[in-house]
Design a protein around this motif. Structure first.
Motif, PDB file in Angstrom:
ATOM      1  N   GLY A 144      -2.877   6.473 -11.612  1.00  0.00           N
ATOM      2  CA  GLY A 144      -2.895   7.000 -10.451  1.00  0.00           C
ATOM      3  C   GLY A 144      -3.886   6.732  -9.422  1.00  0.00           C
ATOM      4  N   LEU A 145      -5.348   7.137  -9.920  1.00  0.00           N
ATOM      5  CA  LEU A 145      -6.492   6.738  -9.013  1.00  0.00           C
ATOM      6  C   LEU A 145      -6.658   5.306  -8.744  1.00  0.00           C
ATOM      7  CD1 LEU A 145      -8.929   7.838  -7.868  1.00  0.00           C
ATOM      8  CD2 LEU A 145     -10.188   7.621 -10.236  1.00  0.00           C
ATOM      9  N   THR A 194      -4.154   4.337  -5.968  1.00  0.00           N
ATOM     10  CA  THR A 194      -4.680   5.114  -4.753  1.00  0.00           C
ATOM     11  C   THR A 194      -5.515   4.030  -3.935  1.00  0.00           C
ATOM     12  OG1 THR A 194      -4.153   7.176  -5.560  1.00  0.00           O
ATOM     13  CG2 THR A 194      -5.412   7.039  -3.630  1.00  0.00           C
ATOM     14  N   GLN A 195      -6.604   3.582  -4.854  1.00  0.00           N
ATOM     15  CA  GLN A 195      -7.586   2.755  -4.327  1.00  0.00           C
ATOM     16  C   GLN A 195      -7.073   1.418  -4.059  1.00  0.00           C
ATOM     17  OE1 GLN A 195     -10.744   3.783  -3.538  1.00  0.00           O
ATOM     18  NE2 GLN A 195      -9.672   5.832  -4.001  1.00  0.00           N
ATOM     19  N   CYS A 239      -2.129  15.835  -0.915  1.00  0.00           N
ATOM     20  CA  CYS A 239      -2.919  16.402  -1.856  1.00  0.00           C
ATOM     21  C   CYS A 239      -2.789  18.098  -1.563  1.00  0.00           C
ATOM     22  CB  CYS A 239      -4.360  15.811  -1.877  1.00  0.00           C
ATOM     23  SG  CYS A 239      -4.484  14.287  -2.724  1.00  0.00           S
ATOM     24  N   SER A 261      -4.097   6.805   7.323  1.00  0.00           N
ATOM     25  CA  SER A 261      -3.759   6.886   5.859  1.00  0.00           C
ATOM     26  C   SER A 261      -4.528   7.791   5.269  1.00  0.00           C
ATOM     27  CB  SER A 261      -3.631   5.178   5.258  1.00  0.00           C
ATOM     28  OG  SER A 261      -3.478   5.268   3.898  1.00  0.00           O
ATOM     29  N   SER A 274       0.921  -1.142   0.165  1.00  0.00           N
ATOM     30  CA  SER A 274       0.205   0.058   0.012  1.00  0.00           C
ATOM     31  C   SER A 274       0.913   1.350   0.109  1.00  0.00           C
ATOM     32  CB  SER A 274      -0.962  -0.136   1.435  1.00  0.00           C
ATOM     33  OG  SER A 274      -0.163   0.435   2.496  1.00  0.00           O
ATOM     34  N   ALA A 325       1.404   6.404  -7.113  1.00  0.00           N
ATOM     35  CA  ALA A 325       0.542   7.043  -7.512  1.00  0.00           C
ATOM     36  C   ALA A 325       0.615   8.633  -7.556  1.00  0.00           C
ATOM     37  CB  ALA A 325      -0.846   6.946  -6.826  1.00  0.00           C
ATOM     38  N   SER A 326       1.413   8.951  -6.329  1.00  0.00           N
ATOM     39  CA  SER A 326       1.656  10.599  -6.329  1.00  0.00           C
ATOM     40  C   SER A 326       2.728  11.138  -7.203  1.00  0.00           C
ATOM     41  CB  SER A 326       2.425  10.704  -4.927  1.00  0.00           C
ATOM     42  OG  SER A 326       3.522  10.304  -4.716  1.00  0.00           O
ATOM     43  N   THR A 374      -3.252  11.047   3.235  1.00  0.00           N
ATOM     44  CA  THR A 374      -3.083  11.016   1.801  1.00  0.00           C
ATOM     45  C   THR A 374      -3.760  12.774   1.335  1.00  0.00           C
ATOM     46  OG1 THR A 374      -3.548   8.766   1.421  1.00  0.00           O
ATOM     47  CG2 THR A 374      -4.216  10.277  -0.393  1.00  0.00           C
ATOM     48  N   TYR A 432       2.336   1.695  -3.446  1.00  0.00           N
ATOM     49  CA  TYR A 432       1.170   1.924  -4.447  1.00  0.00           C
ATOM     50  C   TYR A 432       0.918   3.483  -4.303  1.00  0.00           C
ATOM     51  CZ  TYR A 432       0.471  -2.964  -5.220  1.00  0.00           C
ATOM     52  OH  TYR A 432       0.604  -4.553  -5.618  1.00  0.00           O
ATOM     53  N   MET A 433       0.784   3.911  -3.127  1.00  0.00           N
ATOM     54  CA  MET A 433       0.199   5.322  -2.659  1.00  0.00           C
ATOM     55  C   MET A 433       1.452   6.203  -3.099  1.00  0.00           C
ATOM     56  SD  MET A 433      -2.380   7.012  -1.519  1.00  0.00           S
ATOM     57  CE  MET A 433      -3.016   5.896  -0.352  1.00  0.00           C
TER      58      MET A 433
END
Length: 791
Positions: free
Chosen positions: A614-615, A618-619, A651, A643, A572, A579-580, A647, A575-576
């Motif tokens: 990216g979305l 995130t999911q 953002c 978490s 996770s 994505a960023s 996030t 992945y996060m």
């Protein structure tokens, strides 16, 4: 012209040889007549009253703490303070440094006052530092804080970077820790000389300027030890390379200019290129800062030092025909000139007393060092007075016993050079007995007795007195020896920890790389699944994986979590983070073309796919967190909530970054923005495993504080690399911040200011780390990596 310069250099060396020969002749007469025996016997009889104590049973119990191992730095200082011995310990230690390194006479009232002030200052520092929980005597944070007080932060950053670079370029076959220690010692020695020359009423600004120059001069001169003396001794270079390199150094000292490297055919070309460049810069820096009236002295002393080293270096232990003069005169020359150079390096005014004392003193120190190293020297086939006597004493009755000469030098120093001064006698005898005690402890009693049987003087009574002192005398140890051992332990420990850190990083990184791939759905799809392909393309890049690595190490090594249980959390985090980066690279944001050494996702696919990927990631990260099925649901929910909050903050940070383009931010705004962008990710990697392990709130707050400052330091380093980095090492274009008119620490503070800010946050992160009730080794080296990395 060069021939004339060579003649002048040779004439200079001959004059030095004649002076050394005259000194040696006087010592030879004293050895033959054994005048040192009755003189030192009387000295020791007086001296021993302060060093042989007869403790009663009552005093034994009243002493409380037993004496700790003198190699244990903090415990030993605390014990000295507790027993009331610290003042005398520091007094003899500082007095010795004033004699050896600063060439002072201890009977001078001015020297006595300076010693007293130095003792008071050092005692205050030692007693306060040993009461803290921080054992990092030589930490970068500690050094930087000292530099801040003196106003020389930029200088300290410079020298820390230099020491790191030199250490990384020490070749196999040489000791990187010893090289670093010697460099630090020489820098400190030059700084001590500079401080001694400063007026008491000097302004803070002028003092800072002089300290800056002294540190740079110390480094410049100190480089000659690892990169000339040690390199030529270590047999790293081939015979041809040694000859070529020695000639290059000789030409430099004779002509006053560093010649071009020219053609180099040996296997060590890359090493020599680096050394040539670094020594050339150092040599030019020293030259520029020499006064016209001292530069001649500097070159002459440097040539004497180098040539005497060369004369000794080419000696062969298999040659049984060296005379006493051939053995000892180069020793006198190299041991005295090495210390005389330090004073000329800072262009200090002539001081005849200093020159004479330093000239006569040098051989004492060299004979003590050669005694301590005799077995290592013998193993390497090096010719020293001790190794030569060990090999040929049975065949050459004319050879001087170097141990007898050692005591002769001591007697001569005390009574002829320092005029029978009591304090000088006390300190020199302390040092001599301490050297023998250390040697005996290191070699063992049996080996020590064998050595003494060979080297002890022909006077049995005098030898018995010496051995009695070695066995029974107390209070003869010195702070510089304690410091030397402590520094070597720290440097070796640091290197081992760093190697373990890098090995752990690589091992865990490989494990994490193996769990990141996202499989496609099991059923046969009627259409391609570009989102998964795009996600795997982004994930497979050459990422550092710092966040999941930190989580794995903290979770498994510190909190004792099962590695298999936290696999979803590791996924996770990456992945996060990935994505960023995808969002960050988009044309609507930073418009980057390269990420992790490959074209960015929107260039390989398209903008829409990049946004959706990216979305998707995130999911996917949230889904992985919800899959932490080996932890209770309340804990997992707390982690997911944390978490989501992080996030959200990230953002906000990215939005601030976009909004700031073309605008000048304040430092406070920049700190906040970069923490949201970068620091939050580090915080999450620390806090998430802490949440799973039910860590206490105080620990979580300490980790957050550490992450806050570490994250900002990391971002500042990124900003610096964007200006100064290497495209290949970074895996992304440099200069992107300027192209995007982004406010960065470099654009607001300049490169020097940004470095200062980075080190300030480094210090604050280091301080916060002390509050973390865990093994801090990994996090300490992680922080070091953040500010010292090149990509």
């Amino acid at each position: 012209m060069k021939e004339e310069l060579i003649k002048d250099a040779d004439a200079c060396y001959r004059r030095a040889e004649q002076k050394a020969a005259h000194y040696f002749k006087s010592l030879y007469v004293q050895v033959m007549q054994k005048t040192y025996v009755p003189t030192l016997t009387r000295d020791i009889q007086s001296w021993k009253h302060n060093h042989i104590h007869h403790h009663t049973l009552l005093s034994f119990f009243s002493r409380g703490k037993g004496k700790p191992d003198s190699r244990g730095y903090h415990n030993y200082i605390q014990w000295l303070d507790y027993t009331g011995k610290l003042d005398n310990y520091l007094d003899r230690s500082i007095s010795y440094i004033y004699m050896r390194d600063l060439g002072k006479a201890l009977d001078s009232p001015d020297t006595q006052e300076r010693v007293r002030r130095a003792v008071d200052s050092l005692k205050s520092y030692l007693t306060s530092s040993t009461k803290t929980d921080n054992p990092e005597t030589f930490s970068m944070a500690g050094l930087y804080r000292i530099a801040q007080k003196e106003g020389i932060e930029t200088t300290m950053i410079w020298v820390i970077d230099k020491l790191k670079t030199v250490s990384s370029n020490i070749p196999m076959g040489m000791d990187a820790e010893q090289a670093k220690r010697k460099l630090i010692k020489i820098i400190a020695g030059v700084v001590m000389h500079e401080v001694e020359e400063m007026a008491d009423d000097i302004s803070h600004q002028e003092r800072a300027q002089k300290l800056d120059k002294a540190i740079r001069l110390g480094y410049s001169y100190g480089l000659t030890y690892p990169f000339i003396d040690d390199l030529l001794d270590a047999k790293v270079l081939s015979t041809k390379e040694e000859k070529q390199y020695s000639e290059l150094i000789r030409t430099t000292l004779i002509t006053g200019s560093v010649p071009e490297l020219g053609e180099w055919t040996g296997k060590n070309l890359d090493l020599i290129r680096y050394i040539h460049s670094e020594l050339q810069d150092a040599f030019e820096y020293i030259k520029v800062h020499q006064r016209p009236d001292t530069i001649k002295s500097f070159f002459e002393q440097s040539y004497v030092f180098f040539n005497s080293q060369e004369v000794d270096r080419v000696k062969d232990l298999s040659n049984g025909n060296y005379t006493n003069e051939e053995l000892y005169i180069p020793v006198i020359l190299k041991s005295s000139s090495s210390r005389l150079i330090v004073r000329s390096v800072i262009s200090a005014p002539e001081d005849e007393g200093f020159d004479n004392r330093t000239f006569f003193y040098g051989i004492y120190n060299q004979l003590a060092d050669d005694f301590a190293d005799m077995f290592d020297d013998m193993k390497e086939g090096a010719v020293t007075p001790y190794t030569y006597y060990m090999k040929y004493h049975g065949k050459r009755l004319d050879l001087i016993n170097p141990f007898e000469l050692y005591w002769t030098v001591i007697s001569n120093l005390i009574h002829n050079v320092y005029h029978s001064d009591k304090k000088t006698c006390e300190v020199i005898l302390d040092r001599a007995i301490n050297g023998l005690k250390r040697f005996k402890e290191r070699m063992g009693t049996k080996k020590y007795n064998e050595v003494m049987e060979l080297f002890a003087s022909g006077n049995q009574k005098f030898n018995s007195i010496i051995q009695k002192m070695v066995q029974k005398a107390d209070d003869v140890d010195f702070f510089d020896k304690l410091l030397r051992d402590h520094m070597m332990n720290i440097l070796k420990k640091e290197r081992k920890e760093q190697e373990d850190f890098l090995d752990t990083i690589e091992t865990v990184r490989n494990q994490i790389n193996n769990i990141l791939h996202i499989p496609k759905t099991d059923h046969v799809s009627l259409m391609k699944e570009p989102i998964i392909d795009a996600a795997n393309y982004s994930l497979v890049g050459d990422g550092k994986r710092l966040r999941p690595i930190v989580t794995w190490i903290m979770g498994v090594n510190e909190y004792g979590l099962e590695s298999s249980a936290i696999v979803p959390l590791l996924r996770s985090l990456e992945y996060m983070h990935t994505a960023s980066l995808i969002f960050d690279d988009l044309p609507s944001q930073d418009n980057a073309s390269i990420r992790r050494g490959s074209p960015t996702l929107h260039q390989v696919y398209n903008i829409a796919i990049a946004e959706l990927t990216g979305l998707f990631l995130t999911q996917k990260a949230i889904w992985e967190q919800a899959s932490l099925d080996q932890f209770d649901s309340k804990t997992v929910l707390k982690l997911i909530k944390y978490s989501a909050q992080m996030t959200e903050e990230m953002c906000k940070g990215q939005a601030m970054d976009l909004e700031s383009k073309g605008k000048q931010l304040t430092l406070e705004q920049l700190n906040m923005m970069c923490f949201y962008k970068t620091g939050i990710g580090f915080e999450a990697s620390l806090i998430m495993p802490a949440i799973l392990a039910h860590a206490k709130e105080l620990e979580i707050e300490a980790l957050k504080k550490f992450a806050h400052h570490a994250g900002i330091a990391f971002q500042i380093k990124d900003d610096l690399l964007d200006v100064e980095g290497d495209l290949i090492l970074l895996g992304k274009p440099i200069g992107k911040d300027a192209e995007n008119t982004s406010s960065t620490f470099v654009s607001i503070l300049g490169s020097d200011g940004a470095r200062k800010a980075m080190w300030e946050h480094f210090c604050l992160a280091t301080k916060a780390l002390q509050e973390v009730p865990r093994n801090k080794t990994f996090l300490k080296h992680l922080l070091n990596y953040m500010v010292n990395r090149d990509h």
